[in-house]
Design a protein around this motif. Structure first.
Motif, mmCIF file in Angstrom:
data_model
loop_
_atom_site.group_PDB
_atom_site.id
_atom_site.type_symbol
_atom_site.label_atom_id
_atom_site.label_comp_id
_atom_site.label_asym_id
_atom_site.label_seq_id
_atom_site.Cartn_x
_atom_site.Cartn_y
_atom_site.Cartn_z
ATOM 1 N N ASP A 63 -25.931 41.909 91.107
ATOM 2 C CA ASP A 63 -26.481 41.132 89.976
ATOM 3 C C ASP A 63 -25.403 40.825 88.951
ATOM 4 O OD1 ASP A 63 -28.882 41.357 91.107
ATOM 5 O OD2 ASP A 63 -29.777 42.671 89.575
ATOM 6 N N LEU A 64 -24.629 41.862 88.626
ATOM 7 C CA LEU A 64 -23.598 41.664 87.599
ATOM 8 C C LEU A 64 -22.500 40.727 88.109
ATOM 9 C CD1 LEU A 64 -23.340 45.279 86.101
ATOM 10 C CD2 LEU A 64 -24.268 43.264 84.980
ATOM 11 N N GLN A 65 -22.169 40.872 89.384
ATOM 12 C CA GLN A 65 -21.151 39.973 89.962
ATOM 13 C C GLN A 65 -21.653 38.531 89.933
ATOM 14 O OE1 GLN A 65 -20.501 42.085 93.640
ATOM 15 N NE2 GLN A 65 -18.519 42.867 92.952
ATOM 16 N N ALA A 66 -22.958 38.360 90.193
ATOM 17 C CA ALA A 66 -23.533 37.005 90.182
ATOM 18 C C ALA A 66 -23.454 36.396 88.774
ATOM 19 C CB ALA A 66 -24.981 37.056 90.659
ATOM 20 N N LYS A 67 -23.418 37.271 87.782
ATOM 21 C CA LYS A 67 -23.318 36.778 86.395
ATOM 22 C C LYS A 67 -21.872 36.492 86.003
ATOM 23 C CE LYS A 67 -27.479 38.735 84.357
ATOM 24 N NZ LYS A 67 -28.117 39.827 85.087
ATOM 25 N N GLY A 68 -20.948 36.758 86.932
ATOM 26 C CA GLY A 68 -19.543 36.452 86.663
ATOM 27 C C GLY A 68 -18.691 37.667 86.340
ATOM 28 N N VAL A 121 -16.452 44.012 84.013
ATOM 29 C CA VAL A 121 -16.125 43.294 82.766
ATOM 30 C C VAL A 121 -16.320 41.795 82.997
ATOM 31 C CG1 VAL A 121 -14.480 44.965 81.809
ATOM 32 C CG2 VAL A 121 -13.653 43.241 83.406
ATOM 33 N N PHE A 122 -16.626 41.090 81.938
ATOM 34 C CA PHE A 122 -16.644 39.629 82.017
ATOM 35 C C PHE A 122 -15.186 39.151 81.986
ATOM 36 C CE2 PHE A 122 -21.056 40.252 80.749
ATOM 37 C CZ PHE A 122 -21.691 39.324 81.566
ATOM 38 N N PRO A 123 -14.941 37.932 82.508
ATOM 39 C CA PRO A 123 -13.544 37.471 82.591
ATOM 40 C C PRO A 123 -12.867 37.406 81.218
ATOM 41 C CG PRO A 123 -14.991 36.019 83.835
ATOM 42 C CD PRO A 123 -15.879 36.954 83.090
ATOM 43 N N THR A 128 -19.382 37.097 76.668
ATOM 44 C CA THR A 128 -20.793 37.356 76.992
ATOM 45 C C THR A 128 -21.089 38.844 76.831
ATOM 46 O OG1 THR A 128 -20.637 35.611 78.646
ATOM 47 C CG2 THR A 128 -22.563 37.051 78.778
ATOM 48 N N ARG A 129 -22.278 39.148 76.289
ATOM 49 C CA ARG A 129 -22.656 40.563 76.137
ATOM 50 C C ARG A 129 -23.496 41.012 77.325
ATOM 51 N NH1 ARG A 129 -25.034 40.343 70.043
ATOM 52 N NH2 ARG A 129 -23.148 39.655 69.011
ATOM 53 N N PHE A 130 -23.383 42.306 77.632
ATOM 54 C CA PHE A 130 -24.234 42.872 78.685
ATOM 55 C C PHE A 130 -25.621 43.127 78.114
ATOM 56 C CE2 PHE A 130 -20.006 44.144 80.147
ATOM 57 C CZ PHE A 130 -20.098 43.886 81.506
ATOM 58 N N LYS A 131 -26.629 43.003 78.970
ATOM 59 C CA LYS A 131 -27.977 43.404 78.558
ATOM 60 C C LYS A 131 -28.048 44.927 78.630
ATOM 61 C CE LYS A 131 -30.547 39.379 79.833
ATOM 62 N NZ LYS A 131 -30.804 38.625 81.038
ATOM 63 N N PRO A 132 -28.955 45.557 77.857
ATOM 64 C CA PRO A 132 -29.076 47.018 77.982
ATOM 65 C C PRO A 132 -29.476 47.386 79.415
ATOM 66 C CG PRO A 132 -30.337 46.193 76.100
ATOM 67 C CD PRO A 132 -29.866 44.987 76.856
ATOM 68 N N ALA A 133 -28.954 48.529 79.885
ATOM 69 C CA ALA A 133 -29.244 48.951 81.266
ATOM 70 C C ALA A 133 -30.717 49.354 81.382
ATOM 71 C CB ALA A 133 -28.359 50.128 81.625
ATOM 72 N N ARG A 134 -31.271 49.145 82.593
ATOM 73 C CA ARG A 134 -32.679 49.515 82.815
ATOM 74 C C ARG A 134 -32.743 50.725 83.749
ATOM 75 N NH1 ARG A 134 -34.748 43.724 83.429
ATOM 76 N NH2 ARG A 134 -34.469 44.126 85.635
ATOM 77 N N PRO A 135 -33.795 51.555 83.596
ATOM 78 C CA PRO A 135 -33.910 52.720 84.482
ATOM 79 C C PRO A 135 -34.426 52.333 85.869
ATOM 80 C CG PRO A 135 -35.680 52.733 82.835
ATOM 81 C CD PRO A 135 -34.828 51.529 82.547
ATOM 82 N N ASP A 136 -34.000 53.078 86.887
ATOM 83 C CA ASP A 136 -34.505 52.852 88.248
ATOM 84 C C ASP A 136 -35.824 53.626 88.418
ATOM 85 O OD1 ASP A 136 -33.850 55.519 88.575
ATOM 86 O OD2 ASP A 136 -32.296 55.183 90.079
ATOM 87 N N ALA A 137 -36.327 53.689 89.646
ATOM 88 C CA ALA A 137 -37.621 54.337 89.896
ATOM 89 C C ALA A 137 -37.590 55.826 89.522
ATOM 90 C CB ALA A 137 -37.983 54.165 91.362
ATOM 91 N N TYR A 138 -36.387 56.433 89.476
ATOM 92 C CA TYR A 138 -36.261 57.862 89.148
ATOM 93 C C TYR A 138 -35.908 58.073 87.675
ATOM 94 C CZ TYR A 138 -36.174 58.144 94.197
ATOM 95 O OH TYR A 138 -36.494 58.017 95.504
ATOM 96 N N GLY A 139 -35.874 57.000 86.925
ATOM 97 C CA GLY A 139 -35.590 57.094 85.490
ATOM 98 C C GLY A 139 -34.107 57.101 85.160
#
Ligand code: SAM
Length: 372
Positions: A63-68, A121-123, A128-139
């Motif tokens: 996902d992050l790579q797709a964002k550049g 890192v962005f180029p 561009t700012r990163f969005k806050p990280a989200r928890p996975d199914a295990y938190g």
């Protein structure tokens, strides 16, 4: 809108302004013609990196790579841009060292980068700012946002399989998390004198690392005064990270809250080099002979950086009979010279200096090896 000249609570000399005056006086001498550009960068919004959490089950890398974004540690070859270094003399030195680097042997040493530490890192020039990280199914959270240059001291520490590691000033835990990503550490000891910050560190670890990696056999968390570590444990650890409190230059220039340039904190600020020296000496004592110590700060100050390391090398020999050698971090700076801007010509250690196109740092780091 507050009318500044009438506001009773408005500080006459805000700490951020005092910090700027202090830095203008000292860094214009220390950095010379580099200072105006570093100054502009430090007064601008800093850039973050996303330290990838290998323990998280969500596949955020793609996902992050797709964002550049790009993992600056493993994707160095793809960085075909010219070096950020502008000084032609330094450039010439770089090119000659590059040849030796291809032989993987600068100063007879090689840096083994852990394949498990990934930081996106962005180029260059992209803010561009990163969005806050989200928890996975295990938190567990997928990434930790930090100054990407803060990962360098952890890479430089060169943790190997089965090592016992001490992180002497660990809170809030960005570097501890980076070290844990290696999954090579046999036993990790994390310490910070501040009880509240140690609680924050615990919270960070529990948000990123599964419980089975945080057992008493693998991890110890303490809130001791690190300067007294020699009373507890000596000659024990293969690797010691001494990431000391400092004038946190970027924070001091941009935030009035909790600012060490506040007039009531003058004494604390003046005592910093002594505290840093005592912490580094304690870290040196805690390392085993043959072990390595990484000293780091987030200030440009020579007094808090090379000055402290020089004194520690002398005092370790005179007071404790410990011989040290400084380990060259040149291979590391060569590897990452397209991501970070490094200060040219430091005689001891290396320093990432803020640059508008790569607004990371400041981060100073110096590696010492215990010979005896
Ligand atoms: N390594 C941390 C990280 O990457 O998140 C940042 C560490 S911060 C630069 C310095 C830390 O040193 C602060 O959390 C502070 O509470 C701690 N500290 C200050 N004096 C100390 C002492 N005498 N012993 C141990 N820790 C101390």
């Amino acid at each position: 809108r507050v009318k500044e000249k009438w506001a009773a609570t408005h500080a006459k000399h805000p700490p951020t302004r005092l910090a700027l005056h202090h830095f203008d006086a000292t860094y214009s001498v220390q950095l010379g013609k580099l200072w105006p550009s570093v100054r502009v960068a430090m007064l601008s919004e800093r850039k973050y990196g996303a330290l990838l959490n290998n323990f998280c089950h969500d596949a955020v890398l793609v996902d992050l790579q797709a964002k550049g974004c790009r993992d600056f540690i493993t994707n160095r070859e793809e960085d075909a841009m010219p070096s950020l270094e502008q000084n032609s003399e330094t450039q010439a030195q770089d090119e000659s060292s590059d040849v030796s680097l291809k032989k993987s042997d600068i100063d007879g040493r090689q840096i083994n980068l852990s394949p498990n530490i990934k930081c996106l890192v962005f180029p260059r020039g992209d803010v561009t700012r990163f969005k806050p990280a989200r928890p996975d199914a295990y938190g567990l959270l997928s990434y930790y946002l930090m100054d990407a240059a803060s990962v360098l001291p952890c890479l430089a520490l060169d943790v190997q399989e089965g090592h016992n590691v001490l992180d002497l000033c660990a809170a809030p835990g960005g570097k501890t998390l980076s070290l844990l990503q290696t999954q090579s550490i046999r036993f990790l000891c994390v310490n910070d004198t501040s009880v509240s910050r140690t609680m924050r560190l615990r919270k960070v670890l529990h948000s990123y690392v599964p419980k089975q990696f945080l057992t008493d056999e693998k991890l110890r968390i303490t809130s001791f005064d690190g300067t007294k570590w020699g009373d507890i444990e000596r000659s024990t650890f293969d690797r010691v990270l001494v990431d000391v409190p400092c004038t946190t230059d970027r924070h001091s220039l941009t935030e009035d809250d909790n600012n060490i340039f506040n007039k009531i904190r003058v004494g604390e600020r003046r005592r910093l080099p002594q505290l840093q020296l005592e912490l580094l000496l304690a870290g040196i004592e805690a390392a085993c002979p043959g072990g390595e110590i990484l000293y780091s700060t987030c200030t440009l100050s020579q007094n808090q950086n090379q000055g402290v390391v020089e004194q520690a090398i002398c005092l370790a020999r005179e007071n404790h009979g410990i011989q040290l050698e400084a380990v060259s971090l040149r291979p590391l700076t060569q590897m990452f010279r397209n991501t970070f801007h490094f200060a040219p010509g430091l005689h001891l250690g290396e320093m990432v200096i803020p640059h508008l196109a790569a607004n990371f740092g400041p981060i100073y780091m110096c590696k010492l090896k215990r010979l005896t």
